[in-house]
Design an enzyme around this catalytic site. Structure first.
Site, PDB file in Angstrom:
ATOM      1  N   CYS A   1      55.296 -17.015   8.221  1.00 46.33           N
ATOM      2  CA  CYS A   1      53.986 -17.157   7.261  1.00 46.33           C
ATOM      3  C   CYS A   1      53.448 -15.744   7.021  1.00 46.33           C
ATOM      4  O   CYS A   1      53.278 -15.019   7.881  1.00 46.33           O
ATOM      5  CB  CYS A   1      52.907 -17.923   7.984  1.00 46.33           C
ATOM      6  N   ASN A   2      53.783 -15.524   5.607  1.00 44.57           N
ATOM      7  CA  ASN A   2      53.357 -14.026   5.174  1.00 44.57           C
ATOM      8  C   ASN A   2      51.826 -13.701   5.409  1.00 44.57           C
ATOM      9  O   ASN A   2      51.455 -12.571   5.840  1.00 44.57           O
ATOM     10  CB  ASN A   2      53.682 -13.807   3.955  1.00 44.57           C
ATOM     11  N   THR A   3      51.001 -15.013   5.185  1.00 41.87           N
ATOM     12  CA  THR A   3      49.623 -14.541   5.466  1.00 41.87           C
ATOM     13  C   THR A   3      49.380 -14.202   7.032  1.00 41.87           C
ATOM     14  O   THR A   3      48.354 -13.239   7.181  1.00 41.87           O
ATOM     15  CB  THR A   3      48.709 -15.641   5.019  1.00 41.87           C
TER      16      THR A   3
ATOM     17  N   GLU B   1      53.469 -28.262  -1.053  1.00 48.85           N
ATOM     18  CA  GLU B   1      53.109 -29.433   0.001  1.00 48.85           C
ATOM     19  C   GLU B   1      53.155 -30.640  -0.426  1.00 48.85           C
ATOM     20  O   GLU B   1      53.863 -31.866  -0.175  1.00 48.85           O
ATOM     21  CB  GLU B   1      51.803 -29.164   0.884  1.00 48.85           C
TER      22      GLU B   1
ATOM     23  N   ASP C   1      53.956 -21.686  11.399  1.00 44.39           N
ATOM     24  CA  ASP C   1      53.122 -21.473   9.939  1.00 44.39           C
ATOM     25  C   ASP C   1      51.956 -22.218   9.863  1.00 44.39           C
ATOM     26  O   ASP C   1      51.687 -23.061  10.733  1.00 44.39           O
ATOM     27  CB  ASP C   1      54.001 -21.886   8.933  1.00 44.39           C
ATOM     28  N   SER C   2      51.112 -21.927   8.975  1.00 50.93           N
ATOM     29  CA  SER C   2      49.816 -22.665   8.707  1.00 50.93           C
ATOM     30  C   SER C   2      50.086 -24.066   8.330  1.00 50.93           C
ATOM     31  O   SER C   2      49.184 -24.882   8.511  1.00 50.93           O
ATOM     32  CB  SER C   2      49.134 -22.123   7.621  1.00 50.93           C
TER      33      SER C   2
ATOM     34  N   TYR D   1      45.608 -20.817   5.402  1.00 47.38           N
ATOM     35  CA  TYR D   1      45.192 -19.436   6.150  1.00 47.38           C
ATOM     36  C   TYR D   1      44.421 -18.442   4.930  1.00 47.38           C
ATOM     37  O   TYR D   1      43.454 -17.754   5.677  1.00 47.38           O
ATOM     38  CB  TYR D   1      46.290 -18.650   6.727  1.00 47.38           C
ATOM     39  N   GLY D   2      44.906 -18.583   3.777  1.00 42.50           N
ATOM     40  CA  GLY D   2      44.303 -17.759   2.762  1.00 42.50           C
ATOM     41  C   GLY D   2      42.688 -17.871   2.867  1.00 42.50           C
ATOM     42  O   GLY D   2      41.875 -17.034   2.423  1.00 42.50           O
TER      43      GLY D   2
ATOM     44  N   CYS E   1      55.069 -15.914   0.134  1.00 39.11           N
ATOM     45  CA  CYS E   1      54.784 -17.037   0.699  1.00 39.11           C
ATOM     46  C   CYS E   1      55.979 -18.024   1.069  1.00 39.11           C
ATOM     47  O   CYS E   1      56.639 -18.411   0.030  1.00 39.11           O
ATOM     48  CB  CYS E   1      53.544 -17.832  -0.093  1.00 39.11           C
ATOM     49  N   THR E   2      56.012 -18.512   2.278  1.00 39.48           N
ATOM     50  CA  THR E   2      56.997 -19.428   2.836  1.00 39.48           C
ATOM     51  C   THR E   2      57.015 -20.583   2.077  1.00 39.48           C
ATOM     52  O   THR E   2      58.105 -21.359   2.117  1.00 39.48           O
ATOM     53  CB  THR E   2      57.121 -19.314   4.341  1.00 39.48           C
ATOM     54  N   HIS E   3      56.084 -21.107   1.481  1.00 44.93           N
ATOM     55  CA  HIS E   3      56.021 -22.215   1.000  1.00 44.93           C
ATOM     56  C   HIS E   3      56.951 -22.303  -0.451  1.00 44.93           C
ATOM     57  O   HIS E   3      57.287 -23.322  -1.108  1.00 44.93           O
ATOM     58  CB  HIS E   3      54.560 -22.855   0.402  1.00 44.93           C
TER      59      HIS E   3
END
Ligand code: DGL
Length: 275
Positions: A77-79, A155, A13-14, A45-46, A191-193
């Site tokens: 990570c979806n992005t 985060e 992931d980012s 990443y966005g 979004c995985t967050h």
């Protein structure tokens, strides 16, 4: 049930959001060897241009695959998945599993036929996401919400800091829509967050909805892929289990170590792989 006794899995992931996927993977495949890679140097990443992100991921995985010789890579990570999954699959012979918004599931679950996709601005802007809506949600009214700040709030939450409720309320508000008598009843977390914040979202949301997290489905898909994967030629690479490496930026920080320990990640270090 797996063909490989101890599959080696890279979870990528980012940042740290992909840990929501890692958590499900470990529950589904507890004997696998995991390397969690957080590309913190480029988080979020966005903010990257599409071509820049594809190039970065190709370079990074070229080095990672050579060094670690994984059996499977999970892009948590979806992005990154909506932008670069096709290129990664084209370039490497290792199976890649992606994470994309659970639009099909939301369309099936929504009774009001009004649901939202909450994701990063980059993910909602992708043709990939819009194609999913066209293909699976024709009978629904779908609101795509690109949030600039939710990943950062997640985060903060992982670091044990207090999340500002007003900011959270403000970020999710556009996902709650009323049309006539009907209102949004499902939100696909793209979004995985975001699954880290669902308890708090429930507290500040204008009304209750079902939040759809694709992590368990990704773990099931990984089980299937692993069960079909054959032994890769041995390159001498040995992937030590349950490590987290990050590429730079502000790093990971002491404050997050308690959270990481709950996931069995005690071996955490800076990796120069993309430096
Ligand atoms: N976790 C990433 C995702 O699923 C988002 C964070 C970022 O913007 O890099 O899309």
């Amino acid at each position: 049930m797996t063909a490989l006794k101890t599959p080696k899995i890279i979870v990528f992931d980012s940042g740290l959001g992909g840990l929501t996927v890692y958590r499900e993977l470990r529950a589904a495949l507890p004997d696998a060897h995991y390397l969690y890679v957080a590309d913190t140097d480029a988080f979020p990443y966005g903010n990257l241009h599409k071509d820049e992100l594809i190039t970065r991921l190709l370079v990074l995985f070229d080095r990672l695959i050579e060094r670690e010789n994984p059996d499977v890579c999970v892009i948590a990570c979806n992005t990154a998945s909506t932008i670069a999954l096709a290129s990664l699959r084209d370039h490497f012979d290792v199976p890649f599993i992606g994470t994309v918004p659970a639009i099909k599931v939301a369309a099936q679950q929504s009774r009001s036929k009004l649901f939202s996709v909450l994701a990063t601005p980059a993910t909602v802007a992708q043709d990939y996401t819009r194609e999913l809506v066209k293909r699976y949600a024709g009978s629904c009214e779908v609101t795509l919400v690109g949030s600039r700040n939710l990943a950062g709030l997640a985060e903060q939450f992982m670091r044990g800091e207090k999340v500002d409720e007003d900011k959270l309320r403000h970020e999710i508000a556009p996902a709650f829509v009323t049309i006539g008598e009907e209102r949004t009843d499902c939100i696909a977390l793209g979004c995985t967050h975001y699954p880290l914040l669902t308890d708090l979202m429930r507290e500040v949301a204008p009304w209750q909805v079902t939040y759809i997290d694709p992590a368990a489905a990704i773990a099931r898909q990984t089980e299937v892929v692993v069960s079909q994967a054959s032994e890769r030629p041995c390159t001498g690479a040995s992937m030590i289990s349950n490590q987290l490496v990050y590429t730079g930026g502000d790093g990971i920080g002491e404050s997050i170590s308690t959270f990481l320990q709950t996931l069995g990640l005690v071996d955490v270090f800076h990796d120069e792989i993309i430096g």
